[in-house]
Design a protein around this motif. Structure first.
Motif, PDB file in Angstrom:
ATOM      1  N   GLY A 201       0.833  -1.204   0.000  1.00 44.04           N
ATOM      2  CA  GLY A 201       0.000   0.000   0.000  1.00 44.04           C
ATOM      3  C   GLY A 201       0.862   1.247   0.000  1.00 44.04           C
ATOM      4  O   GLY A 201       0.565   2.226  -0.688  1.00 44.04           O
ATOM      5  N   ARG A 202       1.935   1.216   0.754  1.00 49.98           N
ATOM      6  CA  ARG A 202       2.866   2.352   0.786  1.00 49.98           C
ATOM      7  C   ARG A 202       3.473   2.578  -0.599  1.00 49.98           C
ATOM      8  O   ARG A 202       3.573   3.720  -1.066  1.00 49.98           O
ATOM      9  N   ALA A 203       3.859   1.483  -1.246  1.00 50.29           N
ATOM     10  CA  ALA A 203       4.437   1.599  -2.590  1.00 50.29           C
ATOM     11  C   ALA A 203       3.406   2.178  -3.552  1.00 50.29           C
ATOM     12  O   ALA A 203       3.732   3.000  -4.406  1.00 50.29           O
ATOM     13  N   LEU A 204       2.148   1.761  -3.374  1.00 46.41           N
ATOM     14  CA  LEU A 204       1.070   2.268  -4.227  1.00 46.41           C
ATOM     15  C   LEU A 204       0.852   3.760  -3.969  1.00 46.41           C
ATOM     16  O   LEU A 204       0.652   4.550  -4.892  1.00 46.41           O
ATOM     17  N   LEU A 205       0.943   4.134  -2.704  1.00 43.21           N
ATOM     18  CA  LEU A 205       0.770   5.530  -2.317  1.00 43.21           C
ATOM     19  C   LEU A 205       1.871   6.393  -2.920  1.00 43.21           C
ATOM     20  O   LEU A 205       1.646   7.536  -3.311  1.00 43.21           O
ATOM     21  N   ASP A 206       3.075   5.823  -2.994  1.00 44.05           N
ATOM     22  CA  ASP A 206       4.187   6.554  -3.615  1.00 44.05           C
ATOM     23  C   ASP A 206       3.900   6.832  -5.079  1.00 44.05           C
ATOM     24  O   ASP A 206       4.422   7.772  -5.663  1.00 44.05           O
ATOM     25  N   ARG A 207       3.089   5.947  -5.687  1.00 50.89           N
ATOM     26  CA  ARG A 207       2.741   6.147  -7.092  1.00 50.89           C
ATOM     27  C   ARG A 207       1.582   7.125  -7.253  1.00 50.89           C
ATOM     28  O   ARG A 207       1.230   7.487  -8.368  1.00 50.89           O
ATOM     29  N   VAL A 208       0.932   7.477  -6.156  1.00 51.87           N
ATOM     30  CA  VAL A 208      -0.142   8.487  -6.184  1.00 51.87           C
ATOM     31  C   VAL A 208       0.427   9.709  -5.483  1.00 51.87           C
ATOM     32  O   VAL A 208       0.185   9.914  -4.309  1.00 51.87           O
ATOM     33  N   PRO A 209       1.213  10.498  -6.187  1.00 54.24           N
ATOM     34  CA  PRO A 209       1.938  11.547  -5.473  1.00 54.24           C
ATOM     35  C   PRO A 209       1.035  12.713  -5.057  1.00 54.24           C
ATOM     36  O   PRO A 209       0.060  13.016  -5.729  1.00 54.24           O
ATOM     37  N   PHE A 210       1.410  13.297  -3.957  1.00 55.81           N
ATOM     38  CA  PHE A 210       0.729  14.486  -3.461  1.00 55.81           C
ATOM     39  C   PHE A 210       1.731  15.624  -3.389  1.00 55.81           C
ATOM     40  O   PHE A 210       2.942  15.403  -3.423  1.00 55.81           O
ATOM     41  N   GLY A 211       1.236  16.810  -3.294  1.00 55.69           N
ATOM     42  CA  GLY A 211       2.117  17.965  -3.197  1.00 55.69           C
ATOM     43  C   GLY A 211       1.463  19.044  -2.365  1.00 55.69           C
ATOM     44  O   GLY A 211       0.290  18.935  -1.987  1.00 55.69           O
ATOM     45  N   VAL A 212       2.255  20.074  -2.072  1.00 57.91           N
ATOM     46  CA  VAL A 212       1.774  21.182  -1.249  1.00 57.91           C
ATOM     47  C   VAL A 212       2.032  22.478  -2.010  1.00 57.91           C
ATOM     48  O   VAL A 212       3.087  22.640  -2.627  1.00 57.91           O
ATOM     49  N   VAL A 213       1.052  23.376  -1.974  1.00 55.72           N
ATOM     50  CA  VAL A 213       1.203  24.678  -2.648  1.00 55.72           C
ATOM     51  C   VAL A 213       2.260  25.482  -1.887  1.00 55.72           C
ATOM     52  O   VAL A 213       2.157  25.652  -0.672  1.00 55.72           O
ATOM     53  N   LEU A 214       3.261  25.975  -2.598  1.00 54.53           N
ATOM     54  CA  LEU A 214       4.378  26.652  -1.929  1.00 54.53           C
ATOM     55  C   LEU A 214       4.208  28.181  -1.828  1.00 54.53           C
ATOM     56  O   LEU A 214       4.351  28.721  -0.745  1.00 54.53           O
ATOM     57  N   PRO A 215       3.913  28.905  -2.919  1.00 53.45           N
ATOM     58  CA  PRO A 215       3.818  30.368  -2.770  1.00 53.45           C
ATOM     59  C   PRO A 215       2.538  30.767  -2.040  1.00 53.45           C
ATOM     60  O   PRO A 215       1.641  29.941  -1.859  1.00 53.45           O
ATOM     61  N   ASP A 216       2.465  32.046  -1.671  1.00 53.70           N
ATOM     62  CA  ASP A 216       1.276  32.512  -0.946  1.00 53.70           C
ATOM     63  C   ASP A 216       0.017  32.358  -1.789  1.00 53.70           C
ATOM     64  O   ASP A 216      -1.022  31.960  -1.293  1.00 53.70           O
TER      65      ASP A 216
END
Lengths: 263, 632
Positions: A194-209
């Motif tokens: 599941g962790r490996a699968l999660l790595d394939r579903v990447p997430f990100g965070v908005v950096l600028p304001d």
């Protein structure tokens, strides 16, 4: 038993290689520790930009460390770069979900970011259950848990195999232990898968304001909506310098690659 | 009837024509007079329009009103005609629409007051119809002042969105018209430019080929009647010719530099398409380039801190979401600029550094009202975090701007703000060492409170950076390979065990294999004894190897047997007598040699011969068919 010359030369080469590798590893570790101390020193003297530069050096080197992400998050926070601070704390907390400090700082940074602007995502879906189970433990814990149980399972099997002449009782006990360990190994393996699968579903965070989310992968496209620092989004597609993102409510759009910190 | 009331009427007429078609032919003709406004200033031009809707009736003898009290600036003699045809519902129904349009202005010397424009007249199937009377109030508005030399002309009355200002003459064919509301403006002042398409024939397809370039301007898009590549056309008479007119787009432009600034021409293509959608006749149209003269801003009276983007009319307000806070609680300070001008490009005044406060990057929000002129607001929100208790005065914000209407500079100012910071609720003391430089001094004799705000937790300052080995291992390419080792090892071990088990079984083949292995070892040892000159040990080995081979073949021990007993046994098991004698002779020779040492030197030919004989004898015993022991 006497050693032939080629055999001795082979052993000597192997030893020399091992020593060289070990020395290289030690040198690399020294360099990392030096950058780490430099970053900490800069931070403690209020030079947050210097601290960020030193920590980023380690990050670029591919060092995976919850401590590194934690300190980097602190340095970004002190610089007022809340999006980047949230991103770093998220990475630290993802590595060690039980790290109270990382969770606390993440909450503080989010609170501060929400005071500036808050993205209210209407109709947002919750993460699926499997994702919540997988992220309940850190990847490191999951790895070691699986490896330990996996090895124990094979150890039990090997013992049973080797003890052919042992009594029926012992062999039955070993068989039962192997069966239980096998089931637990399967479960922990599923967790890691599941962790490996999660790595394939990447997430990100908005950096600028503020980030303008476009209809397409170009600045000339219409702006669909705006997002603010610290929002967690899912990354769907990469096209040159652009990323297609999806919000928890399914809304999609394109942003520049450097505006999102991948988790 | 004003223009605003015309649309529902027209819609109703269209609905009636479309949906109630069978009764349309029987519908009574309508004859309406309309104006675009009911109140005008002396000298102001307005539009008066008479519209007649009839079916297939005979129309003749149209007579306009007398327009008493007004001067006709422009008027059409021939009506603008439109025909609507509907097929279905049991027949073909036709409705004709005829309209006469006039540009009027109050006559010179006309006094202020209400003037009635009488109805127009027309004969329909021999019966006279009269349109409604329209009342116009003259006065209440100021006429446009005459232009002073060198001054920037004021904008003409704004046309409705998507509608082109009236045109008195036009070229023969289709064309693109560019309308700028001012030919001359100051740098940073708005000029509104619209692009209109005048077509002699309604096209099936329209496409913009080249958009106008406005590089020397800051541009704000304004709503036009049409979207991209979708035209909404309305008929319009220009110079006696009927055109289909559509607004393409409209932009508010703000010159960025002084000089004659050119807007490159718009190029478009229209086409008629056949039944299958293929273009039959296409036509390319190109507008003329438009030049706007941008005047430099006057230097005289320019206030300090003036930014060239601050042109327009602005007001400024500063406010805080609270006037009293505790240490560690955030305050949002909002600076709002409102007004007309290039709001988006406006540079907001900066917040000075406040001692004892921590500030974060401000957040800007711009709201634009794309009317004429462009107006809106810019909100700049500062998030401030007090670090010490005390009183802080936030000075007033100032925005110097140039007002192009009055052609003078002005300064928009906000009121100064007072913020009270109290110690936080936990009641902890101030910094024991006293307040930092510039911080409000504690009252004499009062206890110093050390306020520790809720902050992030400190960094981890270990001497060495820790590495997450689990994740590093899990993400490494060796991970899967290492995981495969235990199952492979187990499989190999299992295989080896089975092999071993199989080899350990007491089959004839295994016995032979074991005997051969034993023979090789024993003969090797005998050879070593021979080379070392140990004759006694040599013969012992030869004796042992021969007896062991016999024991293996006979499947019974032969070590304790006397020579005659051994001969008897060999014969019983089917060994030929000559071979049995050969075995006994060899064993006896070994015995003899063992008990008579010293006669043989190392490597003597006798030992060589004995070794060769023993080898031959063992091969012979191996090949010899011997019976198993008879069951007892």
């Amino acid at each position: 038993m006497s050693w032939t010359r080629p055999r001795a030369a082979l052993v000597a080469t192997g030893l020399a290689l091992a020593v060289a590798l070990a020395a290289g590893g030690v040198a690399r570790a020294d360099r990392r520790d030096e950058a780490w101390r430099r970053g900490n020193d800069a931070y403690l003297h209020g030079d947050y930009a210097g601290a960020v530069a030193a920590y980023q050096e380690l990050d670029r080197e591919g060092l995976v460390s919850a401590d590194l992400y934690f300190n980097l998050g602190d340095a970004y926070y002190r610089q007022g770069k809340l999006g980047r601070a949230i991103w770093s704390f998220e990475r630290a907390a993802a590595l060690e979900p039980d790290d109270d400090d990382a969770r606390y700082n993440l909450t503080q940074a989010r609170k501060m970011a929400d005071r500036r602007a808050h993205d209210k995502i209407e109709g947002a879906d919750h993460d699926p259950i499997w994702m919540r189970i997988v992220t309940g433990l850190g990847p490191s814990t999951e790895t070691w848990l699986f490896v330990a149980i996996y090895l124990a399972f094979f150890g039990a099997l090997a013992s049973r195999l080797l003890r052919r002449r042992a009594g029926e009782h012992t062999r039955a006990l070993l068989g039962a232990a192997a069966a239980i360990l096998g089931v637990v190994a399967l479960l922990s393996g599923a967790l890691l898968a599941g962790r490996a699968l999660l790595d394939r579903v990447p997430f990100g965070v908005v950096l600028p304001d503020v980030v303008a989310v476009k209809e397409g992968a170009d600045t000339n496209y219409r702006t669909s909506f705006e997002l603010h620092a610290g929002l967690r989004v899912r990354l769907l597609e990469h096209d040159q310098e652009w990323l297609r993102i999806r919000l928890p409510n399914g809304l999609e759009g394109w942003v520049r690659e450097q505006e999102i910190g991948a988790l | 009837v004003s223009r605003a009331h015309r649309l529902p009427t027209a819609l109703l007429a269209a609905l009636a024509t479309t949906l109630i078609a069978p009764s349309a032919s029987a519908q009574a003709p309508s004859f309406l007079s309309e104006v675009d406004r009911n109140q005008v200033a002396p000298g102001e031009v307005f539009t008066y329009e008479v519209t007649l809707n009839v079916a297939d009736n005979r129309v003749e003898s149209y007579r306009p009103p007398d327009f008493k009290g007004f001067k006709v600036v422009e008027g059409s003699r021939d009506p603008n005609r439109q025909m609507h045809m509907q097929i279905g519902g049991g027949g073909t129904f036709i409705q004709n629409s005829l309209s006469w349009r006039y540009q009027l202005t109050p006559a010179a010397g006309q006094k202020n007051g209400v003037i009635a424009i009488g109805g127009a007249r027309v004969q329909i199937d021999g019966r006279e119809m009269r349109s409604n009377v329209v009342n116009i109030r003259v006065g209440g508005g100021a006429p446009p002042p005459p232009l002073a030399a060198g001054a920037v002309p004021a904008a003409p009355p704004a046309a409705a969105a998507g509608e082109a200002p009236p045109l008195s003459s036009a070229p023969a064919g289709s064309f693109i018209r560019v309308v700028a509301d001012r030919p001359r403006v100051f740098v940073g002042q708005q000029v509104t430019v619209g692009w209109y398409l005048y077509l002699t024939q309604r096209p099936d397809k329209y496409e913009t080929i080249t958009e106008p370039r406005t590089d020397a301007f800051w541009t704000e898009e304004m709503p036009a009647a049409n979207g991209q590549n979708r035209l909404s056309l309305t008929p319009e008479m220009v110079g006696g010719r009927l055109y289909q007119v559509g607004a393409l787009f409209k932009k508010a432009l703000f010159p960025l530099q002084p000089g004659r600034l050119t807007i490159s021409p718009l190029e478009a293509e229209t086409a008629q398409v056949d039944f299958f959608g293929s273009a039959m006749r296409s036509q390319r149209l190109k507008a003329e380039p438009t030049v706007i003269e941008a005047l430099p801003l006057p230097k005289a009276g320019q206030p300090a801190g003036f930014e060239p983007s601050s042109v327009g009319k602005f007001t400024l307000e500063a406010r805080a979401d609270r006037s009293a806070v505790s240490v560690g609680e955030a305050v949002t300070l909002t600076v709002e600029i409102k007004g007309q001008g290039n709001i988006r490009n406006l540079r907001a005044p900066k917040l000075p550094a406040l001692d004892g406060w921590k500030g974060y990057q401000p957040k800007e929000t711009v709201t634009i009202d794309p009317g004429e002129p462009i107006s809106g607001s810019k909100l700049v929100e500062y998030l401030l975090l007090p670090e010490r208790a005390g009183t802080t005065m936030i000075p007033s914000f100032e925005l110097p701007f140039f007002n192009p209407e009055t052609q003078s500079y002005a300064v928009a100012k906000s009121e100064p703000l007072r913020l009270e910071v109290t110690p936080d609720a936990s009641g902890r003391d101030h910094l024991a060492a006293g307040p930092a430089a510039g911080a409000p001094a504690a009252a004499a004799g009062a206890a110093v409170e050390n306020v520790i705000t809720a902050e992030i937790r400190p960094i981890r300052a270990h001497p060495a950076v820790s590495r997450d080995l689990g994740v590093t291992f899990y993400r490494s390419r060796f991970f899967l390979g290492i995981l495969l080792i235990p199952p492979f090892g187990l499989a190999l071990g299992s295989l080896a065990g089975r092999l071993r088990e199989r080899l350990g079984q007491d089959t004839q083949r295994n016995r032979r294999r074991r005997v051969r292995q034993m023979v090789r070892q024993r003969l090797g040892a005998a050879e070593a004894h021979r080379q070392a000159g140990r004759a006694s040990a040599f013969y012992i080995e030869i004796d042992r190897v021969v007896r062991d081979v016999l024991a293996a073949r006979l499947r019974r021990p032969v070590a304790g047997l006397r020579m005659d007993e051994l001969r008897e046994l060999l014969l019983q098991r089917g060994m030929p007598a000559a071979e049995a004698s050969r075995v006994i002779d060899e064993l006896e020779a070994c015995d003899l040699a063992r008990f008579a040492p010293g006669t043989d030197d190392a490597g003597s030919p006798r030992m060589n011969n004995a070794l060769e004989r023993a080898g031959d004898l063992i091969v012979a015993i191996e090949k010899m068919p011997l019976r198993d022991e008879a069951p007892v």
